[in-house]
Scaffold this motif. Structure first.
Motif, PDB file in Angstrom:
ATOM      1  N   UNK A  96      19.603 -99.516 -35.269  1.00 22.99           N
ATOM      2  CA  UNK A  96      20.407-100.732 -35.431  1.00 22.99           C
ATOM      3  C   UNK A  96      21.858-100.461 -35.050  1.00 22.99           C
ATOM      4  N   UNK A  97      22.392 -99.347 -35.511  1.00 24.00           N
ATOM      5  CA  UNK A  97      23.786 -99.006 -35.222  1.00 24.00           C
ATOM      6  C   UNK A  97      24.022 -98.846 -33.721  1.00 24.00           C
ATOM      7  N   UNK A  98      23.034 -98.328 -33.017  1.00 24.94           N
ATOM      8  CA  UNK A  98      23.179 -98.110 -31.584  1.00 24.94           C
ATOM      9  C   UNK A  98      23.162 -99.419 -30.786  1.00 24.94           C
ATOM     10  N   UNK A  99      22.830-100.536 -31.449  1.00 19.70           N
ATOM     11  CA  UNK A  99      22.872-101.822 -30.746  1.00 19.70           C
ATOM     12  C   UNK A  99      24.277-102.411 -30.698  1.00 19.70           C
ATOM     13  N   UNK A 100      25.261-101.758 -31.332  1.00 18.01           N
ATOM     14  CA  UNK A 100      26.657-102.198 -31.220  1.00 18.01           C
ATOM     15  C   UNK A 100      26.987-102.186 -29.734  1.00 18.01           C
ATOM     16  N   UNK A 101      27.455-103.302 -29.194  1.00 18.07           N
ATOM     17  CA  UNK A 101      27.707-103.373 -27.747  1.00 18.07           C
ATOM     18  C   UNK A 101      28.540-102.190 -27.236  1.00 18.07           C
ATOM     19  N   UNK A 102      28.002-101.537 -26.241  1.00 20.87           N
ATOM     20  CA  UNK A 102      28.682-100.428 -25.587  1.00 20.87           C
ATOM     21  C   UNK A 102      28.420 -99.072 -26.196  1.00 20.87           C
ATOM     22  N   UNK A 103      27.917 -99.017 -27.414  1.00 20.01           N
ATOM     23  CA  UNK A 103      27.763 -97.731 -28.098  1.00 20.01           C
ATOM     24  C   UNK A 103      26.767 -96.812 -27.395  1.00 20.01           C
ATOM     25  N   UNK A 104      25.644 -97.351 -26.970  1.00 19.40           N
ATOM     26  CA  UNK A 104      24.660 -96.519 -26.290  1.00 19.40           C
ATOM     27  C   UNK A 104      25.239 -95.952 -24.999  1.00 19.40           C
ATOM     28  N   UNK A 105      25.934 -96.788 -24.245  1.00 17.47           N
ATOM     29  CA  UNK A 105      26.541 -96.311 -23.004  1.00 17.47           C
ATOM     30  C   UNK A 105      27.532 -95.184 -23.294  1.00 17.47           C
ATOM     31  N   UNK A 106      28.386 -95.388 -24.284  1.00 19.71           N
ATOM     32  CA  UNK A 106      29.398 -94.381 -24.591  1.00 19.71           C
ATOM     33  C   UNK A 106      28.777 -93.064 -25.042  1.00 19.71           C
ATOM     34  N   UNK A 107      27.895 -93.126 -26.032  1.00 15.87           N
ATOM     35  CA  UNK A 107      27.374 -91.904 -26.636  1.00 15.87           C
ATOM     36  C   UNK A 107      26.297 -91.211 -25.804  1.00 15.87           C
ATOM     37  N   UNK A 108      25.476 -91.985 -25.116  1.00 10.36           N
ATOM     38  CA  UNK A 108      24.321 -91.375 -24.464  1.00 10.36           C
ATOM     39  C   UNK A 108      24.426 -91.275 -22.952  1.00 10.36           C
ATOM     40  N   UNK A 164      16.135 -97.388 -24.451  1.00  9.40           N
ATOM     41  CA  UNK A 164      15.113 -98.408 -24.162  1.00  9.40           C
ATOM     42  C   UNK A 164      15.548 -99.770 -24.697  1.00  9.40           C
ATOM     43  N   UNK A 165      16.014 -99.793 -25.935  1.00  3.70           N
ATOM     44  CA  UNK A 165      16.468-101.051 -26.540  1.00  3.70           C
ATOM     45  C   UNK A 165      17.650-101.603 -25.757  1.00  3.70           C
ATOM     46  N   UNK A 166      18.586-100.730 -25.407  1.00  3.02           N
ATOM     47  CA  UNK A 166      19.764-101.157 -24.645  1.00  3.02           C
ATOM     48  C   UNK A 166      19.368-101.741 -23.291  1.00  3.02           C
ATOM     49  N   UNK A 167      18.276-101.227 -22.725  1.00  2.00           N
ATOM     50  CA  UNK A 167      17.809-101.708 -21.415  1.00  2.00           C
ATOM     51  C   UNK A 167      16.976-102.980 -21.519  1.00  2.00           C
ATOM     52  N   UNK A 168      16.751-103.463 -22.756  1.00  2.00           N
ATOM     53  CA  UNK A 168      16.055-104.738 -22.911  1.00  2.00           C
ATOM     54  C   UNK A 168      14.675-104.671 -23.519  1.00  2.00           C
ATOM     55  N   UNK A 174      10.012-100.926 -30.426  1.00  6.66           N
ATOM     56  CA  UNK A 174      10.551 -99.573 -30.290  1.00  6.66           C
ATOM     57  C   UNK A 174      10.810 -98.970 -31.670  1.00  6.66           C
ATOM     58  N   UNK A 175      11.402 -99.751 -32.554  1.00  2.00           N
ATOM     59  CA  UNK A 175      11.662 -99.257 -33.911  1.00  2.00           C
ATOM     60  C   UNK A 175      10.358 -98.907 -34.617  1.00  2.00           C
ATOM     61  N   UNK A 176       9.360 -99.760 -34.498  1.00  2.00           N
ATOM     62  CA  UNK A 176       8.059 -99.476 -35.120  1.00  2.00           C
ATOM     63  C   UNK A 176       7.458 -98.186 -34.581  1.00  2.00           C
ATOM     64  N   UNK A 177       7.578 -97.965 -33.280  1.00  2.00           N
ATOM     65  CA  UNK A 177       7.046 -96.746 -32.677  1.00  2.00           C
ATOM     66  C   UNK A 177       7.802 -95.517 -33.186  1.00  2.00           C
ATOM     67  N   UNK A 178       9.097 -95.628 -33.333  1.00  2.00           N
ATOM     68  CA  UNK A 178       9.885 -94.494 -33.824  1.00  2.00           C
ATOM     69  C   UNK A 178       9.567 -94.195 -35.283  1.00  2.00           C
TER      70      UNK A 178
END
Length: 187
Positions: A96-108, A164-168, A174-178
């Motif tokens: 959920x935290x990684x869905x903050x706009x831009x966070x995935x791009x910045x960190x990963x 994956x979530x960031x890409x749509x 995805x959360x259920x799988x994790x």
């Protein structure tokens, strides 16, 4: 009337916010220090007073983002939960935290590309990575598995899930799988 400390903190905050916005929008390579200074409404000299260079500013933006993710995980994995429940709550909080706009791009994406994999991993290990490792140690106890290795592998899976979530991809799927993967790792 604001004190020098308040002005200093206000300037640092403005620089970090402006830099974050520009790094998300244009990437590290596409962002210049004059743009950051202009967006923060300060001089370039003030920028270099607070940060040694653009990479130092970027690193501090990443550290703030990683700390925010860690704080979200810790808030979700509150005291009183079993070790397994805390890990699952933390896993959900991470995604959920990684869905903050831009966070995935910045960190990963930008982080490893700019600072190198080793420095980006060190930032993660000081934040979300440490919460995962500590949770695994508590949940698994003395099971016949290297918790450090398992934490690194699960961390990579969590990062891939965030991408994956960031890409749509469907976030719930995805959360259920994790969560399924985490439960299987704890069995």
């Amino acid at each position: 009337m604001r004190s020098n400390r308040e002005r200093t903190e206000s300037t640092r905050r403005a620089l970090l916010q402006a830099a974050r916005s520009l790094f998300v929008l244009k990437g590290y390579g596409g962002t210049s220090t004059p743009e950051i200074a202009t967006a923060a409404a300060i001089t370039r000299g003030a920028l270099y007073h607070h940060f040694s260079d653009k990479q130092d500013l970027f690193r501090q933006v990443l550290e703030a983002e990683a700390a925010a993710v860690r704080d979200d995980i810790l808030a979700a994995a509150r005291p009183g939960l079993s070790a397994q429940a805390a890990l699952i709550a933390g896993a959900e909080a991470y995604l959920h935290s990684m869905t903050m706009p831009g966070r995935t791009r910045l960190l990963l994406i930008e982080g490893p590309a700019t600072l190198g994999a080793e420095q980006a991993l060190a930032i993660d290990q000081a934040n979300a990575g440490s919460t995962l490792r500590e949770g695994l140690v508590e949940a698994l106890g003395m099971k016949d598995v290297d918790c450090d290795a398992l934490a690194r592998l699960l961390s990579a899976a969590f990062d891939r899930a965030a991408l994956e979530i960031d890409a749509g991809a469907d976030a719930v799927e995805v959360e259920n799988a994790m969560v399924w993967l985490l439960r299987k790792s704890l069995a």
